[in-house]
Design an enzyme around this catalytic site. Structure first.
Site, PDB file in Angstrom:
ATOM      1  N   ARG A  65      -5.482   0.635   0.703  1.00  0.00           N
ATOM      2  CA  ARG A  65      -5.043  -0.135  -0.479  1.00  0.00           C
ATOM      3  C   ARG A  65      -5.409  -1.588  -0.218  1.00  0.00           C
ATOM      4  NH1 ARG A  65      -0.468  -3.115  -1.993  1.00  0.00           N
ATOM      5  NH2 ARG A  65       0.162  -2.886  -4.179  1.00  0.00           N
ATOM      6  N   LYS A  73      -2.264  -9.084   4.738  1.00  0.00           N
ATOM      7  CA  LYS A  73      -0.865  -9.183   5.153  1.00  0.00           C
ATOM      8  C   LYS A  73      -0.691 -10.192   6.286  1.00  0.00           C
ATOM      9  CE  LYS A  73       1.032  -4.986   3.254  1.00  0.00           C
ATOM     10  NZ  LYS A  73       1.719  -3.696   3.469  1.00  0.00           N
TER      11      LYS A  73
END
Length: 279
Positions: free
Chosen positions: A260, A225
């Site tokens: 995840r 991210k």
């Protein structure tokens, strides 16, 4: 205290051994690997590769939720994900998660063999989603997000992000219990990057133990991210893989039960090593 996640009537004990969720994006526009696995055959091949690397769960999604992503019609989302779910289910018993905000997609995915509904809106985005969840026995991932993927990063503000996310989890837990959903089916996701600034994300990571509600497991999704890129001052996606591994180990140490990730093998190794040290 045991950390149990009930999926289709089977209890998975996450107290000593956490789970790694591998990402399968069947989309043309996801921020990390959009378009690479849009073809069903390539998506299935990638899914089986993630299983060989140690993935406990495959999270299959047909609509990007990156900041600013455009919505996808349900028919198109179904066209993307159902063949992949059916093909993967025919090859393995590994848990399959459907990453969707749409009740019709969630229902069809569960009927096709999915075990988990992972909804970034926390079952709030589609009025029919709560009914779908209550009528099946799938595991549920309830994420925190303000706004929508189109609006969530437009100046998100909190008085106290940790307290507000915790209270959101408490409220969702009560609402889902009132809808007849067993708490044991629920996992909570703080939603890193979903309506949060870099500072909000760091605060949430530091305070993971405070986010635990009624002993429900926490899932952390920070893989590749932009928060990592900003901290490292790098726009290169490959520079985010090893920092993701570091965050996986840290999150497990702080009590997160699931992560995840895109790159499964090193994150599985990080989780297992952390668990060995924790005893």
């Amino acid at each position: 205290m045991k950390s149990i996640w009930r999926i289709h009537g089977i209890d998975h004990d996450l107290s000593q051994r956490g789970m790694v969720m591998g990402i399968v994006n069947v989309t043309p526009d996801s921020f990390s690997d959009g378009g690479r696995f849009l073809d069903t055959g390539r998506a299935v091949e990638h899914a089986l590769k993630l299983i060989s690397e140690g993935a406990d769960i495959l999270d299959i999604g047909g609509e990007s939720t990156r900041p600013g992503a455009e919505p996808v019609e349900a028919a198109e989302e179904l066209r993307r994900v159902l063949p992949v779910i059916r093909a993967v289910r025919s090859e393995t018993k590994t848990l399959i998660s459907i990453d969707t905000m749409k009740a019709s997609v969630a229902r069809a995915a569960v009927e096709a063999g999915a075990d988990i509904i992972n909804d970034v809106t926390g079952l709030r985005g589609d009025p029919a989603m709560l009914r779908v969840a209550s009528e099946c026995e799938a595991g549920l991932v309830i994420m925190h997000m303000i706004g929508t993927p189109q609006t969530m990063q437009k100046l998100p503000q909190y008085d106290n992000v940790v307290l507000e996310v915790q209270r959101y989890f408490e409220a969702r837990l009560q609402s889902l219990k009132q809808a007849g959903i067993s708490p044991e089916r629920i996992v909570f996701d703080p939603g890193f990057g979903f309506g949060k600034t870099l500072e909000h994300n760091i605060s949430l990571m530091r305070s993971l133990p405070e986010l635990s509600v009624s002993g429900r497991p926490l899932l952390v999704g920070v893989s590749r991210k932009s928060m990592i890129g900003r901290l490292l001052e790098s726009e290169e996606l490959e520079d985010r893989d090893w920092p993701t591994v570091a965050l996986t180990a840290h999150a497990r140490e702080l009590g997160a039960s699931l992560v995840r990730v895109h790159d499964v093998k090193p994150n599985v190794q990080a989780m297992r090593m952390t668990e060995a040290i924790l005893g």
